[in-house]
Design a protein around this motif. Structure first.
Motif, short mmCIF file in Angstrom:
data_model
loop_
_atom_site.label_atom_id
_atom_site.label_comp_id
_atom_site.label_asym_id
_atom_site.label_seq_id
_atom_site.Cartn_x
_atom_site.Cartn_y
_atom_site.Cartn_z
N ALA A 327 -3.23 -1.94 3.23
CA ALA A 327 -2.09 -1.22 2.65
C ALA A 327 -2.60 -0.23 1.61
CB ALA A 327 -1.11 -2.19 2.02
N MET A 328 -1.92 0.92 1.52
CA MET A 328 -2.17 1.90 0.47
C MET A 328 -1.16 1.68 -0.66
SD MET A 328 -4.76 3.62 1.52
CE MET A 328 -4.77 5.01 0.37
N SER A 329 -1.59 1.95 -1.87
CA SER A 329 -0.72 1.74 -3.03
C SER A 329 0.46 2.70 -3.00
CB SER A 329 -1.51 1.93 -4.32
OG SER A 329 -0.65 1.85 -5.44
N GLN A 330 1.64 2.18 -3.28
CA GLN A 330 2.83 3.00 -3.38
C GLN A 330 3.08 3.46 -4.83
OE1 GLN A 330 4.58 3.95 -0.48
NE2 GLN A 330 2.68 3.02 0.27
N SER A 331 2.35 2.88 -5.77
CA SER A 331 2.54 3.24 -7.17
C SER A 331 1.44 4.15 -7.70
CB SER A 331 2.63 1.98 -8.04
OG SER A 331 1.47 1.18 -7.88
N SER A 339 -7.25 -4.62 0.91
CA SER A 339 -8.23 -4.51 2.00
C SER A 339 -8.92 -5.85 2.22
CB SER A 339 -9.28 -3.45 1.69
OG SER A 339 -10.21 -3.92 0.73
N ASN A 340 -9.61 -5.94 3.34
CA ASN A 340 -10.45 -7.12 3.59
C ASN A 340 -11.74 -6.69 4.27
OD1 ASN A 340 -10.60 -10.16 3.59
ND2 ASN A 340 -11.10 -9.71 5.72
N ASN A 341 -12.81 -7.37 3.90
CA ASN A 341 -14.13 -7.11 4.49
C ASN A 341 -14.69 -8.39 5.10
OD1 ASN A 341 -16.63 -5.79 5.07
ND2 ASN A 341 -17.51 -6.65 3.22
N ILE A 342 -14.92 -8.38 6.42
CA ILE A 342 -15.59 -9.50 7.09
C ILE A 342 -17.07 -9.33 6.78
CG2 ILE A 342 -15.96 -10.73 9.26
CD1 ILE A 342 -13.06 -10.67 8.35
#
Length: 476
Positions: A327-331, A339-342
């Motif tokens: 998701a990108m910040s709306q604020s 984000s997630n990193n495997i």
């Protein structure tokens, strides 16, 4: 030396000296002793705390609040495939490449060695108009933020802190994402390998990788995810080994799996690898153009391999788990929210193991994404543990320090800085929470491809940043 004709020669001299000392996270004793010795030779007050952070203090003009310069002494150690560099004893070999400073076949360690070098050069200068200067050099920032989490408030005198761990000149960071790690593991079981089986190796390499916070928005490929994407389509196989990724905060640039298959399935697997490789290379031709995918037949066929069902469960879980920007910040416009990193996959001690790293500016989103990663493994029988959570650094709209830094940057450069948050983790939020009344900002010169073998720093940007720091300290 390579820096003899460069501006801010002392900065580069100290950067060279600390680059000669091994300082991977958890192995900071050498650089700690260097810093202590450096301060004592110059009659600068120096102490360490229980965790091993180094704190220096130099008296300045009376009546002015002291300023703390802050960075971490450890670095992420990665090397080019085939390199024989030993990070436990070998110095980083620095290369001057036009307007850029790089390392030969390894990460450079400008993240965050440049902060240490800046601070030492500034501490050594004598200016009767300057306020008192404090320097806080933390340990294990790249490994669970241990140094920041164990800062002892009674040892810190300043209540204004300038963190020098950012990577973009002209940007003033006043907030950052929090993080949470997911660890999953599952005991493997072996079976005898059937006659006429073939032993294969699938390798993913050549990816750009990079910082899982600072560069996750660039949508680069993740070697672990590519490996699972391809193997997800294979007919029956049994793994003999799997390895990918090096650090929780590094996007994996290489991975491999070795496995046995029935002889009659080899041609099918070759076709699958060939077809998907073309798709992958086409998809990433702009943001990650060097991807290399190879399939080779190994000369030895082991007597045992991991049972098919367990092998497939690991690959399927990796395939299902989310990766990249969620998701990108709306604020805060233009900033990644979640984000997630495997990050790491491996076979170790007869167990499949995974380490994944979730980041978010929003605590609930951080937890939700981590739970989604965990669910992908739990549903396939893995034990999942969530740990090493750290808080986000919430922006303070009333920060007097931020207002002053913005005003002085305009005076110094003639340009208005960008004031924003960063998706990567910074130590400011943790230090602020431990030291009552602390106000922080984070700045830094232009660094590129940190946490990778392509890491480099822009020389001109570093010189300008050092000049601004000198100006700012005097103004404060």
């Amino acid at each position: 030396m390579w820096y003899d004709k460069l501006e801010e020669k002392k900065v580069w001299k100290y950067f060279q000296e600390i680059s000669e000392i091994p300082r991977e996270s958890g192995n900071e004793e050498g650089v700690r002793q260097y810093l202590i010795s450096w301060a004592k030779k110059r009659n600068i007050d120096v102490q360490t705390d229980k965790i091993g952070n180094v704190i220096m203090f130099k008296e300045g003009a009376k009546g002015k609040d002291s300023i703390c310069l802050q960075g971490h002494m450890d670095m992420v150690c990665v090397k080019r495939e085939g390199s024989k560099h030993d990070f436990t004893k070998d110095p980083i070999e620095i290369v001057l490449d036009g307007n850029y400073i790089r390392a030969k076949d390894t990460s450079l360690g400008a993240d965050n060695g440049v902060a240490v070098a800046f601070a030492l050069a500034l501490l050594e200068e004598d200016d009767p108009e300057r306020p008192s200067l404090e320097a806080l050099f933390t340990v294990c920032e790249e490994s669970k933020l241990l140094g920041a989490n164990n800062v002892e408030a009674d040892k810190i005198k300043s209540r204004k802190l300038i963190n020098i761990d950012s990577e973009e000149e002209g940007i003033i960071y006043i907030g950052c994402a929090g993080g949470l790690q997911i660890n999953a593991e599952k005991k493997v079981k072996y079976k005898d390998v059937e006659k006429d089986s073939v032993h294969l190796k699938l390798s993913i390499s050549g990816l750009l990788g990079g910082h899982s916070g600072g560069e996750i928005h660039k949508e680069r490929a993740n070697a672990n995810k590519l490996l699972a994407r391809i193997m997800h389509r294979f007919p029956i196989y049994s793994l003999t080994d799997i390895q990918g990724g090096t650090r929780s905060n590094v996007i994996p640039s290489s991975a491999y799996a070795t496995f046995v298959v029935n002889k009659e399935d080899v041609q099918t697997i070759k076709i699958i690898v060939d077809n998907i490789s073309k798709d992958i290379q086409n998809e990433y031709k702009v943001q990650d153009p060097g991807i290399k995918i190879t399939l080779e037949e190994l000369p030895d066929v082991p007597k045992q391999a991991i049972k098919n069902k367990i092998s497939v469960s690991f690959i399927e879980a990796i395939y299902l788990a989310p990766y990249g920007v969620q998701a990108m910040s709306q604020s805060v416009k233009g900033v990644v929210e979640t984000s997630n990193n495997i990050a790491i996959i491996k076979l170790e001690d007869d167990k499949f193991k995974l380490l994944s790293s979730t980041r978010s500016l929003v605590e609930s989103a951080k937890e939700e994404t981590a739970l989604r990663v965990g669910a992908a493994f739990e549903i396939l029988g893995f034990k999942v543990i969530y740990n090493d959570s750290y808080p986000s650094w919430a922006p303070n709209p009333n920060s007097q320090l931020t207002k002053k830094v913005v005003a002085e940057y305009k005076k110094y450069s003639g340009k208005a800085p960008v004031v924003t948050c960063i998706h990567a983790g910074l130590e400011c939020g943790i230090i602020n929470s431990l030291v009552p009344g602390m106000d922080s900002v984070s700045i830094g010169p232009n660094l590129f491809d940190v946490h990778s073998v392509n890491e480099h720093i822009e020389y001109d940007s570093a010189v300008r940043t050092m000049g601004f720091l000198r100006h700012l300290i005097k103004a404060l």
